[in-house]
Design a protein around this motif. Structure first.
Motif, PDB file in Angstrom:
ATOM      1  N   ARG A   1       0.730  -1.251  -0.128  1.00 48.72           N
ATOM      2  CA  ARG A   1      -0.131  -0.057   0.032  1.00 48.72           C
ATOM      3  C   ARG A   1       0.834   1.325  -0.050  1.00 48.72           C
ATOM      4  NH1 ARG A   1      -3.258   3.850   2.582  1.00 48.72           N
ATOM      5  NH2 ARG A   1      -5.207   3.569   1.855  1.00 48.72           N
ATOM      6  N   ALA A   2       1.859   1.107   0.638  1.00 53.21           N
ATOM      7  CA  ALA A   2       2.970   2.231   0.520  1.00 53.21           C
ATOM      8  C   ALA A   2       3.230   2.766  -0.619  1.00 53.21           C
ATOM      9  CB  ALA A   2       4.141   2.141   1.528  1.00 53.21           C
ATOM     10  N   PHE A   3       3.675   1.595  -1.675  1.00 53.63           N
ATOM     11  CA  PHE A   3       4.019   2.056  -3.117  1.00 53.63           C
ATOM     12  C   PHE A   3       2.850   2.873  -3.655  1.00 53.63           C
ATOM     13  CE2 PHE A   3       4.744   0.873  -7.466  1.00 53.63           C
ATOM     14  CZ  PHE A   3       5.854   1.530  -7.641  1.00 53.63           C
ATOM     15  N   ALA A   4       1.744   2.247  -3.437  1.00 51.60           N
ATOM     16  CA  ALA A   4       0.551   2.836  -4.455  1.00 51.60           C
ATOM     17  C   ALA A   4       0.506   4.290  -3.673  1.00 51.60           C
ATOM     18  CB  ALA A   4      -0.619   1.844  -4.185  1.00 51.60           C
ATOM     19  N   ALA A   5       0.672   4.441  -2.502  1.00 54.69           N
ATOM     20  CA  ALA A   5       0.411   5.852  -1.802  1.00 54.69           C
ATOM     21  C   ALA A   5       1.660   6.659  -2.321  1.00 54.69           C
ATOM     22  CB  ALA A   5       0.509   5.674  -0.345  1.00 54.69           C
ATOM     23  N   THR A  10      -3.823   5.800  -3.988  1.00 56.90           N
ATOM     24  CA  THR A  10      -4.645   5.619  -2.767  1.00 56.90           C
ATOM     25  C   THR A  10      -5.436   6.955  -2.058  1.00 56.90           C
ATOM     26  OG1 THR A  10      -2.964   5.944  -1.256  1.00 56.90           O
ATOM     27  CG2 THR A  10      -3.274   3.488  -2.077  1.00 56.90           C
ATOM     28  N   PRO A  11      -6.488   6.561  -1.540  1.00 56.27           N
ATOM     29  CA  PRO A  11      -7.162   7.702  -0.927  1.00 56.27           C
ATOM     30  C   PRO A  11      -6.412   8.180   0.214  1.00 56.27           C
ATOM     31  CG  PRO A  11      -8.703   5.884  -1.128  1.00 56.27           C
ATOM     32  CD  PRO A  11      -7.436   5.540  -1.465  1.00 56.27           C
ATOM     33  N   LEU A  12      -6.483   9.604   0.610  1.00 57.66           N
ATOM     34  CA  LEU A  12      -5.852  10.246   1.653  1.00 57.66           C
ATOM     35  C   LEU A  12      -6.666   9.566   3.100  1.00 57.66           C
ATOM     36  CD1 LEU A  12      -5.771  13.898   0.799  1.00 57.66           C
ATOM     37  CD2 LEU A  12      -3.837  12.543   1.131  1.00 57.66           C
ATOM     38  N   LYS A  78      -4.328  -1.325  -8.077  1.00 49.03           N
ATOM     39  CA  LYS A  78      -4.164  -3.086  -8.254  1.00 49.03           C
ATOM     40  C   LYS A  78      -2.985  -3.467  -8.862  1.00 49.03           C
ATOM     41  CE  LYS A  78      -6.896  -7.074  -8.668  1.00 49.03           C
ATOM     42  NZ  LYS A  78      -8.121  -7.657  -9.104  1.00 49.03           N
ATOM     43  N   THR A  79      -2.654  -2.855 -10.114  1.00 45.52           N
ATOM     44  CA  THR A  79      -1.640  -3.081 -10.917  1.00 45.52           C
ATOM     45  C   THR A  79      -0.301  -2.699 -10.214  1.00 45.52           C
ATOM     46  OG1 THR A  79      -2.864  -2.618 -13.080  1.00 45.52           O
ATOM     47  CG2 THR A  79      -0.491  -2.615 -13.328  1.00 45.52           C
ATOM     48  N   ALA A  80      -0.359  -1.577  -9.686  1.00 43.62           N
ATOM     49  CA  ALA A  80       0.918  -1.074  -8.996  1.00 43.62           C
ATOM     50  C   ALA A  80       1.286  -1.993  -7.793  1.00 43.62           C
ATOM     51  CB  ALA A  80       0.790   0.483  -8.340  1.00 43.62           C
ATOM     52  N   ARG A  81       0.384  -2.428  -7.098  1.00 42.43           N
ATOM     53  CA  ARG A  81       0.756  -3.423  -6.102  1.00 42.43           C
ATOM     54  C   ARG A  81       1.375  -4.567  -6.551  1.00 42.43           C
ATOM     55  NH1 ARG A  81      -3.108  -2.809  -1.226  1.00 42.43           N
ATOM     56  NH2 ARG A  81      -3.602  -0.836  -0.879  1.00 42.43           N
ATOM     57  N   ILE A  82       0.803  -5.208  -7.740  1.00 41.16           N
ATOM     58  CA  ILE A  82       1.374  -6.210  -8.401  1.00 41.16           C
ATOM     59  C   ILE A  82       2.827  -6.038  -8.801  1.00 41.16           C
ATOM     60  CG2 ILE A  82       1.251  -7.701 -10.532  1.00 41.16           C
ATOM     61  CD1 ILE A  82      -2.063  -7.518 -10.313  1.00 41.16           C
ATOM     62  N   VAL A  83       2.953  -4.981  -9.325  1.00 39.06           N
ATOM     63  CA  VAL A  83       4.357  -4.432  -9.796  1.00 39.06           C
ATOM     64  C   VAL A  83       5.434  -4.558  -8.547  1.00 39.06           C
ATOM     65  CG1 VAL A  83       5.766  -2.388 -10.722  1.00 39.06           C
ATOM     66  CG2 VAL A  83       3.684  -3.454 -11.929  1.00 39.06           C
ATOM     67  N   TRP A  84       4.760  -3.804  -7.497  1.00 39.51           N
ATOM     68  CA  TRP A  84       5.446  -3.856  -6.087  1.00 39.51           C
ATOM     69  C   TRP A  84       5.894  -5.317  -5.959  1.00 39.51           C
ATOM     70  CZ3 TRP A  84       8.788  -0.805  -3.837  1.00 39.51           C
ATOM     71  CH2 TRP A  84       9.208  -1.082  -2.796  1.00 39.51           C
ATOM     72  N   ALA A  85       5.014  -6.073  -5.652  1.00 36.34           N
ATOM     73  CA  ALA A  85       5.162  -7.522  -5.368  1.00 36.34           C
ATOM     74  C   ALA A  85       6.216  -8.357  -6.212  1.00 36.34           C
ATOM     75  CB  ALA A  85       3.952  -8.350  -5.182  1.00 36.34           C
ATOM     76  N   LEU A  86       6.032  -8.096  -7.700  1.00 40.65           N
ATOM     77  CA  LEU A  86       7.069  -8.874  -8.353  1.00 40.65           C
ATOM     78  C   LEU A  86       8.484  -8.036  -8.257  1.00 40.65           C
ATOM     79  CD1 LEU A  86       4.808  -8.793 -11.527  1.00 40.65           C
ATOM     80  CD2 LEU A  86       5.401 -10.636 -10.312  1.00 40.65           C
ATOM     81  N   LEU A  87       8.653  -6.987  -8.178  1.00 37.82           N
ATOM     82  CA  LEU A  87      10.062  -6.304  -7.928  1.00 37.82           C
ATOM     83  C   LEU A  87      10.750  -6.673  -6.835  1.00 37.82           C
ATOM     84  CD1 LEU A  87       9.479  -2.596  -9.350  1.00 37.82           C
ATOM     85  CD2 LEU A  87      10.664  -4.675 -10.377  1.00 37.82           C
ATOM     86  N   THR A  88       9.666  -6.828  -5.663  1.00 34.07           N
ATOM     87  CA  THR A  88      10.514  -7.222  -4.021  1.00 34.07           C
ATOM     88  C   THR A  88      10.802  -8.809  -4.304  1.00 34.07           C
ATOM     89  OG1 THR A  88       8.378  -7.119  -3.365  1.00 34.07           O
ATOM     90  CG2 THR A  88       9.558  -5.423  -3.007  1.00 34.07           C
ATOM     91  N   LYS A  89       9.824  -9.506  -4.940  1.00 37.02           N
ATOM     92  CA  LYS A  89      10.297 -10.854  -4.926  1.00 37.02           C
ATOM     93  C   LYS A  89      10.959 -11.422  -6.042  1.00 37.02           C
ATOM     94  CE  LYS A  89       5.874 -11.737  -2.442  1.00 37.02           C
ATOM     95  NZ  LYS A  89       4.601 -12.345  -2.553  1.00 37.02           N
ATOM     96  N   GLU A  90      11.360 -10.651  -6.968  1.00 37.86           N
ATOM     97  CA  GLU A  90      12.215 -10.918  -8.137  1.00 37.86           C
ATOM     98  C   GLU A  90      11.533 -12.041  -8.624  1.00 37.86           C
ATOM     99  OE1 GLU A  90      16.108 -11.097  -6.722  1.00 37.86           O
ATOM    100  OE2 GLU A  90      16.239  -9.089  -6.435  1.00 37.86           O
ATOM    101  N   GLN A  91      10.409 -11.920  -9.086  1.00 36.13           N
ATOM    102  CA  GLN A  91       9.698 -13.103  -9.829  1.00 36.13           C
ATOM    103  C   GLN A  91       9.018 -12.610 -11.293  1.00 36.13           C
ATOM    104  OE1 GLN A  91       6.564 -14.870  -7.216  1.00 36.13           O
ATOM    105  NE2 GLN A  91       8.210 -15.512  -5.815  1.00 36.13           N
ATOM    106  N   ASP A  92       8.771 -13.559 -12.081  1.00 40.25           N
ATOM    107  CA  ASP A  92       7.835 -13.320 -13.287  1.00 40.25           C
ATOM    108  C   ASP A  92       6.422 -13.212 -13.015  1.00 40.25           C
ATOM    109  OD1 ASP A  92      10.476 -13.068 -14.750  1.00 40.25           O
ATOM    110  OD2 ASP A  92      10.412 -15.209 -15.151  1.00 40.25           O
ATOM    111  N   TYR A  93       5.742 -12.487 -13.846  1.00 42.00           N
ATOM    112  CA  TYR A  93       4.455 -12.308 -13.655  1.00 42.00           C
ATOM    113  C   TYR A  93       3.732 -13.607 -14.004  1.00 42.00           C
ATOM    114  CZ  TYR A  93      -0.551 -11.166 -13.771  1.00 42.00           C
ATOM    115  OH  TYR A  93      -1.883 -11.055 -14.031  1.00 42.00           O
TER     116      TYR A  93
END
Length: 101
Positions: A1-5, A10-12, A78-93
């Motif tokens: 959520r921090a990446f999307a913020a 994300t909403p304030l 939702k896409t930003a959260r997926i991108v963050w998860a892929l980058l931190t885990k170093e995996q392919d989608y």
């Protein structure tokens, strides 16, 4: 959520010690990346509303009850959260498998 913020998708969040209230989307953060995510998500939402999304999918349910621009920003989030998860885990989608009904 921090990446999307950080992107401004994300909403304030205004909160007291016991109650949390979500306000409008902040639009603070990385302007260019947020714009690219929203442009891509608007193309997805536009095609889903024209051709129809998969029955029972998250996108179809959201388009049925929410305005298209709100769904576009939610899809970008939702896409930003997926991108963050892929980058931190170093995996392919890996696309989710559609369930047969």
């Amino acid at each position: 959520r921090a990446f999307a913020a950080w992107l401004g998708l994300t909403p304030l969040q205004k909160s007291t010690s016991w109650k949390t209230k979500l306000e409008r989307t902040s639009k603070m953060g990385e302007r260019t990346l947020r714009r690219l995510l929203i442009i891509g998500s608007s193309a997805v939402a536009r095609q889903a509303s024209k051709r129809g999304a998969a029955e029972g999918s998250w996108l179809a349910r959201m388009l049925a009850r929410k305005p298209r621009m709100l769904v576009t920003v939610a899809q970008a989030n939702k896409t930003a959260r997926i991108v963050w998860a892929l980058l931190t885990k170093e995996q392919d989608y890996k696309a989710p498998v559609a369930m047969a009904v």
